[in-house]
Design a protein around this motif. Sequence first.
Motif, PDB file in Angstrom:
ATOM      1  N   UNK A   1       0.834  -1.206   0.000  1.00  0.00           N
ATOM      2  CA  UNK A   1       0.000   0.000   0.000  1.00  0.00           C
ATOM      3  C   UNK A   1       0.868   1.256   0.000  1.00  0.00           C
ATOM      4  N   UNK A   2       0.687   2.102  -1.004  1.00  0.00           N
ATOM      5  CA  UNK A   2       1.447   3.344  -1.110  1.00  0.00           C
ATOM      6  C   UNK A   2       0.592   4.527  -0.657  1.00  0.00           C
ATOM      7  N   UNK A   3       1.266   5.665  -0.459  1.00  0.00           N
ATOM      8  CA  UNK A   3       0.542   6.876  -0.099  1.00  0.00           C
ATOM      9  C   UNK A   3      -0.440   7.267  -1.198  1.00  0.00           C
ATOM     10  N   UNK A   4      -0.024   7.095  -2.452  1.00  0.00           N
ATOM     11  CA  UNK A   4      -0.920   7.414  -3.562  1.00  0.00           C
ATOM     12  C   UNK A   4      -2.176   6.575  -3.535  1.00  0.00           C
ATOM     13  N   UNK A   5      -2.052   5.290  -3.194  1.00  0.00           N
ATOM     14  CA  UNK A   5      -3.228   4.428  -3.107  1.00  0.00           C
ATOM     15  C   UNK A   5      -4.104   4.804  -1.919  1.00  0.00           C
ATOM     16  N   UNK A   6      -3.470   5.100  -0.791  1.00  0.00           N
ATOM     17  CA  UNK A   6      -4.230   5.472   0.399  1.00  0.00           C
ATOM     18  C   UNK A   6      -5.059   6.729   0.153  1.00  0.00           C
ATOM     19  N   UNK A   7      -4.518   7.666  -0.630  1.00  0.00           N
ATOM     20  CA  UNK A   7      -5.243   8.906  -0.892  1.00  0.00           C
ATOM     21  C   UNK A   7      -6.217   8.775  -2.060  1.00  0.00           C
ATOM     22  N   UNK A   8      -6.086   7.708  -2.835  1.00  0.00           N
ATOM     23  CA  UNK A   8      -7.012   7.483  -3.944  1.00  0.00           C
ATOM     24  C   UNK A   8      -8.255   6.716  -3.517  1.00  0.00           C
ATOM     25  N   UNK A   9      -8.158   5.926  -2.464  1.00  0.00           N
ATOM     26  CA  UNK A   9      -9.319   5.175  -1.992  1.00  0.00           C
ATOM     27  C   UNK A   9     -10.503   6.078  -1.650  1.00  0.00           C
ATOM     28  N   UNK A  10     -10.298   7.196  -0.923  1.00  0.00           N
ATOM     29  CA  UNK A  10     -11.442   8.089  -0.667  1.00  0.00           C
ATOM     30  C   UNK A  10     -12.058   8.636  -1.949  1.00  0.00           C
ATOM     31  N   UNK A  11     -11.242   8.843  -2.985  1.00  0.00           N
ATOM     32  CA  UNK A  11     -11.784   9.349  -4.239  1.00  0.00           C
ATOM     33  C   UNK A  11     -12.724   8.331  -4.865  1.00  0.00           C
ATOM     34  N   UNK A  12     -12.355   7.057  -4.794  1.00  0.00           N
ATOM     35  CA  UNK A  12     -13.229   6.015  -5.335  1.00  0.00           C
ATOM     36  C   UNK A  12     -14.564   6.016  -4.598  1.00  0.00           C
ATOM     37  N   UNK A  13     -14.510   6.123  -3.267  1.00  0.00           N
ATOM     38  CA  UNK A  13     -15.732   6.155  -2.463  1.00  0.00           C
ATOM     39  C   UNK A  13     -16.581   7.378  -2.792  1.00  0.00           C
ATOM     40  N   UNK A  14     -15.939   8.542  -2.884  1.00  0.00           N
ATOM     41  CA  UNK A  14     -16.657   9.774  -3.219  1.00  0.00           C
ATOM     42  C   UNK A  14     -17.287   9.655  -4.601  1.00  0.00           C
ATOM     43  N   UNK A  15     -16.559   9.058  -5.548  1.00  0.00           N
ATOM     44  CA  UNK A  15     -17.092   8.887  -6.889  1.00  0.00           C
ATOM     45  C   UNK A  15     -18.357   8.052  -6.906  1.00  0.00           C
ATOM     46  N   UNK A  16     -18.361   6.958  -6.148  1.00  0.00           N
ATOM     47  CA  UNK A  16     -19.547   6.102  -6.077  1.00  0.00           C
ATOM     48  C   UNK A  16     -20.721   6.864  -5.467  1.00  0.00           C
ATOM     49  N   UNK A  17     -20.457   7.607  -4.376  1.00  0.00           N
ATOM     50  CA  UNK A  17     -21.522   8.368  -3.711  1.00  0.00           C
ATOM     51  C   UNK A  17     -22.114   9.416  -4.664  1.00  0.00           C
ATOM     52  N   UNK A  18     -21.260  10.118  -5.402  1.00  0.00           N
ATOM     53  CA  UNK A  18     -21.750  11.147  -6.323  1.00  0.00           C
ATOM     54  C   UNK A  18     -22.570  10.535  -7.458  1.00  0.00           C
ATOM     55  N   UNK A  19     -22.142   9.399  -7.949  1.00  0.00           N
ATOM     56  CA  UNK A  19     -22.906   8.749  -9.013  1.00  0.00           C
ATOM     57  C   UNK A  19     -24.283   8.318  -8.515  1.00  0.00           C
TER      58      UNK A  19
END
Length: 294
Positions: free
Chosen positions: A260-278
């Motif tokens: 697990x990298x920092x980039x992945x850790x900070x991208x996980x919330x984006x995936x969640x936010x994307x699903x919520x917005x859709x």
Amino acid sequence: MTSPYIVDINPVAFHLGPVQVHWYGLMYLLSFLGVGLLAERRRHAGRLPVSRDALSDLAFYAMMGVIVGGRVWYMLFYYAGGPRWIWTDPLALFKVWDGGMSFHGGLLGVLAASWWWSHRHRLHFFDTVDFLAPLVPVGLGLGRLGNFINGELWGKPSALPWAMIFPHAHDDDVAWAAAHPSWLPSLQQFGGVPRQPSQLYEMLLEGVVMFTVLWLVSLKPRPRYLVSGLFALLYGGFRFGVEFVRLPDPQLGYLAFGWLTMGQAQSLPMILVGVVLLVLSRRAPTLVPATAVR
């Protein structure tokens, strides 16, 4: 063994007298110009009911958000030694010549600037974000191209036929070959170990693919939140995936699980936010294009 491509490009594009103009700086300039032209095209099509001057203000604030947000976020989460610089060396924040920008921070900076601008112009915040989302991949793609030209943010060693040698990774190559003797012939023959060109993967996915998808989707009026949600979901997913073939930042290493990298850790919330917005977009209104305001 077939000779791999060696990424040894002069980072200086040209000189203006004593001033060196770097490719990476040109990528930023081209990004702002490209985004500006496409934004005006969308504004003229009525996708945001504001004047050209108001759009220019938004572009300026967004540009400042990218620079300030990207730099501050990098210093908080990626800087070697952690955030101790705040009280030990606060001027380090302004040492931009040492490098260090974060996309996630730049995105937060743009969102903050967009919120303030939307409030001033009495527009719904997500109407502004939906307007901007298809434009961001232009900067993302050119930025990753700049990383490639600079020979930085390289990927893991690979035997793939398109793997490339990055001279700046020489110390890592020596350490890798010492631990994996089968790679010594490559190091001796070509001066390096072939690696995944992860910058090109990101340029293709985060730049070309995301721009194509978001631009085509946004050609027709869409419900509020949909384009923003699609952007967050695509970027989060693409960045999370590419990190598996990209080396972690050396000052951080892996955060957990050995991968697990920092980039992945900070991208996980984006995936969640994307699903919520859709999900929210399914019951949201659709902004009808208005006559362009001059």
